[in-house]
Design a protein around this motif. Structure first.
Motif, short mmCIF file in Angstrom:
data_model
loop_
_atom_site.label_atom_id
_atom_site.label_comp_id
_atom_site.label_asym_id
_atom_site.label_seq_id
_atom_site.Cartn_x
_atom_site.Cartn_y
_atom_site.Cartn_z
N ILE A 28 -18.32 33.77 52.28
CA ILE A 28 -19.63 34.34 52.00
C ILE A 28 -19.69 34.95 50.60
N LYS A 29 -18.59 35.55 50.18
CA LYS A 29 -18.56 36.28 48.91
C LYS A 29 -18.98 35.43 47.72
N ALA A 30 -18.65 34.15 47.77
CA ALA A 30 -18.98 33.26 46.66
C ALA A 30 -20.48 33.05 46.50
N PHE A 31 -21.25 33.42 47.55
CA PHE A 31 -22.69 33.15 47.53
C PHE A 31 -23.55 34.41 47.50
N ASP A 32 -22.95 35.58 47.76
CA ASP A 32 -23.80 36.74 48.05
C ASP A 32 -24.16 37.61 46.86
N LYS A 33 -23.66 37.32 45.67
CA LYS A 33 -23.95 38.16 44.52
C LYS A 33 -25.43 38.11 44.17
N GLY A 34 -26.06 39.29 44.20
CA GLY A 34 -27.45 39.39 43.81
C GLY A 34 -28.44 38.85 44.82
N GLN A 35 -27.96 38.51 46.03
CA GLN A 35 -28.85 37.94 47.03
C GLN A 35 -29.39 39.03 47.95
N SER A 36 -30.57 38.79 48.51
CA SER A 36 -31.08 39.68 49.54
C SER A 36 -30.37 39.37 50.84
N VAL A 37 -30.46 40.30 51.79
CA VAL A 37 -29.77 40.13 53.06
C VAL A 37 -30.33 38.95 53.85
N ASP A 38 -31.54 38.49 53.50
CA ASP A 38 -32.19 37.42 54.26
C ASP A 38 -31.43 36.10 54.21
N TYR A 39 -30.63 35.90 53.15
CA TYR A 39 -29.93 34.63 53.05
C TYR A 39 -28.92 34.46 54.18
N LEU A 40 -28.42 35.57 54.72
CA LEU A 40 -27.51 35.48 55.85
C LEU A 40 -28.24 34.98 57.10
N GLY A 41 -29.51 35.36 57.21
CA GLY A 41 -30.31 34.85 58.32
C GLY A 41 -30.47 33.35 58.24
N ASP A 42 -30.63 32.84 57.02
CA ASP A 42 -30.74 31.39 56.82
C ASP A 42 -29.45 30.69 57.22
N ALA A 43 -28.32 31.30 56.84
CA ALA A 43 -27.02 30.72 57.19
C ALA A 43 -26.81 30.74 58.70
N TYR A 44 -27.26 31.82 59.32
CA TYR A 44 -27.16 31.97 60.77
C TYR A 44 -27.93 30.85 61.47
N GLU A 45 -29.15 30.62 61.02
CA GLU A 45 -29.98 29.56 61.61
C GLU A 45 -29.35 28.19 61.38
N PHE A 46 -28.77 27.99 60.20
CA PHE A 46 -28.12 26.72 59.89
C PHE A 46 -26.98 26.45 60.87
N LEU A 47 -26.16 27.47 61.10
CA LEU A 47 -25.01 27.30 61.99
C LEU A 47 -25.45 27.06 63.43
N ILE A 48 -26.49 27.74 63.86
CA ILE A 48 -27.00 27.52 65.21
C ILE A 48 -27.38 26.06 65.38
N GLY A 49 -28.04 25.51 64.36
CA GLY A 49 -28.43 24.11 64.42
C GLY A 49 -27.23 23.18 64.47
N LYS A 50 -26.21 23.49 63.67
CA LYS A 50 -25.01 22.65 63.64
C LYS A 50 -24.27 22.70 64.98
N PHE A 51 -24.13 23.90 65.52
CA PHE A 51 -23.46 24.02 66.80
C PHE A 51 -24.25 23.33 67.90
N ALA A 52 -25.58 23.47 67.85
CA ALA A 52 -26.42 22.86 68.87
C ALA A 52 -26.31 21.34 68.84
N ALA A 53 -26.14 20.80 67.65
CA ALA A 53 -26.01 19.35 67.51
C ALA A 53 -24.64 18.85 67.94
N GLY A 54 -23.70 19.79 68.10
CA GLY A 54 -22.36 19.41 68.54
C GLY A 54 -21.55 18.72 67.47
#
Length: 202
Positions: free
Chosen positions: A172-198
């Motif tokens: 995460i550290k490589a991406f979080d400099k200067g970012q708002s906390v919302d980008y983690l929500g985007d990553a969370y949603e991305f992972l949910i989709g990946k896990f759901a797809a199996g």
């Protein structure tokens, strides 16, 4: 964060999940990965709100100081902690103790602390049961930190979690400099989709 960076972060976290889950299938490891990512999200949001609440009293630490600013403030202002937490419950609707913040947990993982597992267990329990009424009740109920899938005994489970959390933190550290906390929500949603797809199941 650009859409391309969001995708890169999501893919980085997915690769971490696929490499670290070991004996677990994707569905089992999903709960750990998403729980840790959500703890990071809650912590970032809480620390940002605390910084705003404390204003000039929010500690500024040197680069080599591995404590969190809130840990320092708590130590220096013990008589004011109860009122501060009351205000945070009113404004942010939850409280995270300094030792349970993601940056504190990540530092324990980085140093391979034998107390990581105990601290995680205490932190999840506090957030679920004491943070603010029933807001987060059962939030981490799907994650079993005593699972044999993590290791046969406390030492093995603690070591496994240290490796998992340290790798997530570095990813995460490589991406979080200067970012708002919302980008983690985007990553969370991305992972949910990946896990759901199996995807990536062995």
């Amino acid at each position: 964060m650009t859409e391309n960076n969001q995708t890169q972060l999501g893919n980085t976290l997915w690769k971490i999940a696929d490499e670290l889950r070991g004996a677990m299938n994707a569905d089992q490891f999903r709960d750990y990965m998403l729980s840790f990512l959500f703890l990071r999200y809650l912590s970032d949001n809480y620390e940002a709100a605390a910084k705003k609440e404390l204003g000039k009293d929010y500690p500024i630490l040197k680069d080599n100081d591995k404590r969190t600013p809130l840990a320092v403030w708590y130590e220096q202002n013990k008589a004011d902690v109860a009122e501060f937490e009351k205000q945070m419950r009113r404004k942010v609707h939850y409280v995270i103790e300094p030792s349970h913040l993601w940056n504190s947990i990540a530092e324990l993982a980085k140093t391979q602390s034998k107390e990581l597992l105990h601290t995680l267990q205490d932190g999840f329990k506090y957030i679920e049961n004491e943070s603010f009424e029933s807001t987060f009740q059962g939030l981490f109920s799907e994650i079993n930190l005593d699972s044999d899938k993590l290791g046969k005994n406390y030492e093995e489970r603690n070591k496994k979690l240290c490796n998992v959390i340290q790798t997530i933190a570095e990813g995460i550290k490589a991406f979080d400099k200067g970012q708002s906390v919302d980008y983690l929500g985007d990553a969370y949603e991305f992972l949910i989709g990946k896990f759901a797809a199996g995807s990536g199941q062995k």
